[in-house]
Enzyme design. Structure first.
Site, PDB file in Angstrom:
ATOM      1  CE  LYS A 178      32.289 -63.216  41.492  1.00  0.00           C
ATOM      2  NZ  LYS A 178      30.830 -63.185  41.194  1.00  0.00           N
ATOM      3  N   GLY A 231      30.164 -52.405  42.347  1.00  0.00           N
ATOM      4  CA  GLY A 231      28.501 -53.425  42.515  1.00  0.00           C
ATOM      5  C   GLY A 231      27.780 -52.577  43.888  1.00  0.00           C
ATOM      6  CB  THR A 235      27.704 -56.646  46.593  1.00  0.00           C
ATOM      7  OG1 THR A 235      26.221 -56.928  46.657  1.00  0.00           O
ATOM      8  CG2 THR A 235      28.556 -57.208  47.041  1.00  0.00           C
ATOM      9  CD  GLU A 384      22.797 -47.896  40.701  1.00  0.00           C
ATOM     10  OE1 GLU A 384      22.976 -48.423  41.544  1.00  0.00           O
ATOM     11  OE2 GLU A 384      23.914 -46.794  40.846  1.00  0.00           O
TER      12      GLU A 384
HETATM   13  P1  NAD Z   1      26.371 -56.936  42.845  1.00  0.00           P
HETATM   14  O1  NAD Z   1      26.728 -56.391  43.573  1.00  0.00           O
HETATM   15  O2  NAD Z   1      25.946 -57.580  42.875  1.00  0.00           O
HETATM   16  O3  NAD Z   1      27.982 -57.867  42.307  1.00  0.00           O
HETATM   17  C1  NAD Z   1      28.785 -57.174  42.132  1.00  0.00           C
HETATM   18  C2  NAD Z   1      30.327 -58.115  41.808  1.00  0.00           C
HETATM   19  O4  NAD Z   1      29.764 -58.448  43.786  1.00  0.00           O
HETATM   20  C3  NAD Z   1      30.013 -59.727  41.055  1.00  0.00           C
HETATM   21  O5  NAD Z   1      30.862 -60.550  40.874  1.00  0.00           O
HETATM   22  C4  NAD Z   1      29.260 -60.304  42.524  1.00  0.00           C
HETATM   23  O6  NAD Z   1      29.345 -62.041  42.097  1.00  0.00           O
HETATM   24  C5  NAD Z   1      29.857 -59.874  43.664  1.00  0.00           C
HETATM   25  N1  NAD Z   1      28.980 -60.374  44.593  1.00  0.00           N
HETATM   26  C6  NAD Z   1      28.101 -60.461  44.601  1.00  0.00           C
HETATM   27  N2  NAD Z   1      26.902 -60.971  45.812  1.00  0.00           N
HETATM   28  C7  NAD Z   1      28.976 -60.920  46.426  1.00  0.00           C
HETATM   29  C8  NAD Z   1      29.122 -61.030  47.752  1.00  0.00           C
HETATM   30  N3  NAD Z   1      27.823 -61.246  48.753  1.00  0.00           N
HETATM   31  N4  NAD Z   1      30.228 -61.223  48.921  1.00  0.00           N
HETATM   32  C9  NAD Z   1      31.408 -60.774  47.677  1.00  0.00           C
HETATM   33  N5  NAD Z   1      31.287 -61.204  46.062  1.00  0.00           N
HETATM   34  C10 NAD Z   1      30.046 -61.055  46.094  1.00  0.00           C
HETATM   35  O7  NAD Z   1      25.966 -55.299  41.805  1.00  0.00           O
HETATM   36  P2  NAD Z   1      25.540 -55.777  40.283  1.00  0.00           P
HETATM   37  O8  NAD Z   1      23.892 -55.926  40.855  1.00  0.00           O
HETATM   38  O9  NAD Z   1      26.234 -56.786  39.944  1.00  0.00           O
HETATM   39  O10 NAD Z   1      26.408 -54.347  40.322  1.00  0.00           O
HETATM   40  C11 NAD Z   1      24.972 -53.123  39.945  1.00  0.00           C
HETATM   41  C12 NAD Z   1      25.876 -52.453  40.660  1.00  0.00           C
HETATM   42  O11 NAD Z   1      27.062 -52.056  40.385  1.00  0.00           O
HETATM   43  C13 NAD Z   1      24.767 -51.017  40.553  1.00  0.00           C
HETATM   44  O12 NAD Z   1      24.281 -50.772  41.634  1.00  0.00           O
HETATM   45  C14 NAD Z   1      25.531 -50.280  40.515  1.00  0.00           C
HETATM   46  O13 NAD Z   1      25.860 -48.909  40.489  1.00  0.00           O
HETATM   47  C15 NAD Z   1      26.983 -50.746  40.281  1.00  0.00           C
HETATM   48  N6  NAD Z   1      28.203 -50.377  39.765  1.00  0.00           N
HETATM   49  C16 NAD Z   1      28.944 -49.274  40.312  1.00  0.00           C
HETATM   50  C17 NAD Z   1      30.131 -48.759  39.900  1.00  0.00           C
HETATM   51  C18 NAD Z   1      31.208 -47.203  39.881  1.00  0.00           C
HETATM   52  O14 NAD Z   1      32.433 -47.266  39.595  1.00  0.00           O
HETATM   53  N7  NAD Z   1      30.588 -46.881  40.886  1.00  0.00           N
HETATM   54  C19 NAD Z   1      29.956 -49.299  38.373  1.00  0.00           C
HETATM   55  C20 NAD Z   1      29.730 -50.214  37.757  1.00  0.00           C
HETATM   56  C21 NAD Z   1      28.585 -50.806  38.569  1.00  0.00           C
END
Ligand code: NAD
Length: 482
Positions: A178, A231, A235, A384
């Site tokens: 996804k 993410g 989430t 962050e």
């Molecule tokens: P997010 O959590 O909003 O989204 C990430 C993914 O989760 C997307 O595909 C989104 O559609 C999905 N998602 C959102 N709500 C969901 C739910 N209720 N159930 C299942 N899936 C859901 O994060 P973002 O804002 O898109 O990304 C930024 C964040 O990700 C930052 O906090 C960053 O630090 C983190 N991140 C971490 C890494 C790592 O390797 N540690 C890498 C990249 C980003």
């Protein structure tokens, strides 16, 4: 943007491009100018159901029947195919994520490298034999979980797909991916490449859509045996709760507030590019971004001046113009980052980068901002921000540095800059982080290096060989033969 080799408005299910059941699509924005790049499928539960059935079918069919060697060869072919399309993938990623073209290209090369690394590893994963009671032979087998769910963010789609889907496929799992609703063109392109390279139908399925719809359906699905999520922390909590209800393992790669600690005896010229790049790369939208720079008081003024001078040279522009930094991903992300800056004392700003002339009105541009003299408890040093904002924090001695470095909820990456070998070892042991770099900083890099966090940065490890253990189940076989 019209593509002939994949259909952006469809899902990839069982090796074919399929319109979402609901027939709905979502607009995908180009963050450099606000224009619409494509319409992507709005996948929902029914589409996730079909994808999980297809993945299970692959496990029961051609994919599940392949030897480790055969799996490895498929991944190697996918790696070569990615390299053949590297410029095309880079252009898609630059348009979709807003990252400068050379960074997008590096991400495409990294995707190929992940597939090469995991393709080569497929037939090198061994079990153990265990001495046991007289008359027994005991050994262990590493087996796939089955259907694995992969929920990825928008900031590094290709790298995160490479490390997550690549390792899962290497272990013989069948994946349902996804991608993020903000950026998913290279995920779909990767699906087309996989099919073309001979990955059996159903081994990789892709369902774009909203997090609360397709993402939530995937994380709660009873046909999924492992979830890999990258993410945000909020989430991640939902995903872990959903997985707990099905009692399946999760890998959570969440956020960070990663420190670089610079002692008086450090080589400041060597450190400077790592200190700045780790904060501004991908416009600071990197989980392992180094947003805190801890500097010992003896070199505080000198290093602050060096960093400020570098900031003033940086130029922000459209992704395709390939300058130092591109736009933020969305208007929402820009609001979040500006919210932190507006709440912080303007007098603490040491320097800001420059926006290129004549940028499109619809782009989400933000000038990277460097703060000095920040208190360890300040929001700039705790939260962050996920934008190009760095805070320089002074410290007195080693104990003070450790207290500040370990004083956030996160623990993803850290670095220590010092010529003192004993101090390097002490700091590496005591820094609370999943990765520690000594006299360098590897934001996100290193396909071979296990990566993951402690605390709110998450748990489980991806990358390197370690990921293969996470994407497999250990079975113990005890044979009694007398
Ligand atoms: P997010 O959590 O909003 O989204 C990430 C993914 O989760 C997307 O595909 C989104 O559609 C999905 N998602 C959102 N709500 C969901 C739910 N209720 N159930 C299942 N899936 C859901 O994060 P973002 O804002 O898109 O990304 C930024 C964040 O990700 C930052 O906090 C960053 O630090 C983190 N991140 C971490 C890494 C790592 O390797 N540690 C890498 C990249 C980003």
């Amino acid at each position: 943007m019209s593509e002939t080799w994949f259909d952006a408005s469809k899902c990839l299910i069982n090796g074919a491009w399929v319109a979402p059941e609901g027939g709905e699509t979502l607009p995908l924005e180009n963050p450099s100018d606000g224009s619409e790049l494509a319409q992507i499928a709005r996948g929902r539960r029914a589409d996730v159901d079909k994808a999980v059935v297809a993945a299970q079918g692959a496990l029961d069919g051609a994919w599940g029947a392949m030897t480790a060697l055969e799996r490895g060869r498929v991944l190697m072919r996918m790696s070569v195919a990615v390299l053949e399309k590297v410029d095309h993938l880079a252009a898609l990623e630059a348009a979709d994520v807003g990252k400068p073209l050379k960074q997008a290209r590096a991400d495409a090369v990294a995707l190929a490298r992940y597939l090469e690394f995991y393709g080569g590893a497929c037939d090198k994963i061994h079990g153990q034999t265990i001495p046991y009671l007289d008359g027994y032979t005991v050994y262990t087998l590493r087996e796939p979980h089955g259907v694995t769910g992969h929920i990825v963010p928008w900031n590094y789609p290709m790298q995160i797909i490479g490390r997550s889907v690549g390792a899962a496929l290497a272990m013989g799992n069948a994946a349902v991916l996804k991608p993020a609703e903000e950026a998913c063109l290279t995920a779909l392109a990767f699906g087309a490449i996989a099919v073309e390279a001979g990955l059996p139908a159903g081994a990789l399925n892709i369902v774009p859509g909203l997090g609360a719809e397709a993402g939530a359906a995937l994380s709660a699905h009873t046909g999924v045996q492992h979830i890999s999520f990258t993410g945000s922390v909020s989430t991640g909590e939902l995903i872990q709760a959903a997985a707990a209800r099905n009692v399946i393992p999760v890998t959570l790669e969440l956020g960070g507030k990663s420190p670089q600690v610079v002692f008086d005896d450090a080589d400041l010229d060597a450190a400077l590019p790592f200190l700045v790049n780790a904060g501004i790369q991908n416009a600071g939208q990197t989980c392992s971004a180094s947003s805190r720079i801890l500097v010992q008081r003896g070199v505080y003024d000198k290093l602050s001046g060096m960093m400020a001078a570098r900031y003033k040279e940086l130029v922000v522009g459209q992704a395709m113009d390939d300058l130092d930094i591109g736009p933020l991903i969305s208007a929402r992300q820009k609001d979040i980052v500006e919210g932190f800056v507006n709440a912080a004392p303007a007098a603490r700003i040491l320097a800001q980068a420059r926006l290129a002339e004549g940028l499109p009105q619809g782009g989400h541009y933000f000038a990277p901002t460097l703060y000095g003299g920040i208190d360890p408890d300040d929001p700039l040093a705790q939260a962050e921000i996920f934008g190009p904002v760095q805070a320089i924090i002074p410290f007195d001695d080693e104990a003070d540095a450790l207290r500040i470095a370990n004083g956030t909820a996160y623990g993803l990456v850290a670095s220590v800059w010092t010529a003192n070998g004993a101090r390097q070892m002490r700091m590496a042991k005591k820094l609370r982080a999943g990765q520690v770099f000594i006299n360098n900083y590897g934001a996100g890099g290193g396909v071979e290096l296990p990566f993951g966090g402690v605390g709110k940065s998450g748990h489980g490890r991806e990358k390197g060989f370690e990921a293969l253990y996470g994407f497999s189940v250990l079975k113990t076989v005890a044979a009694h033969h007398g």
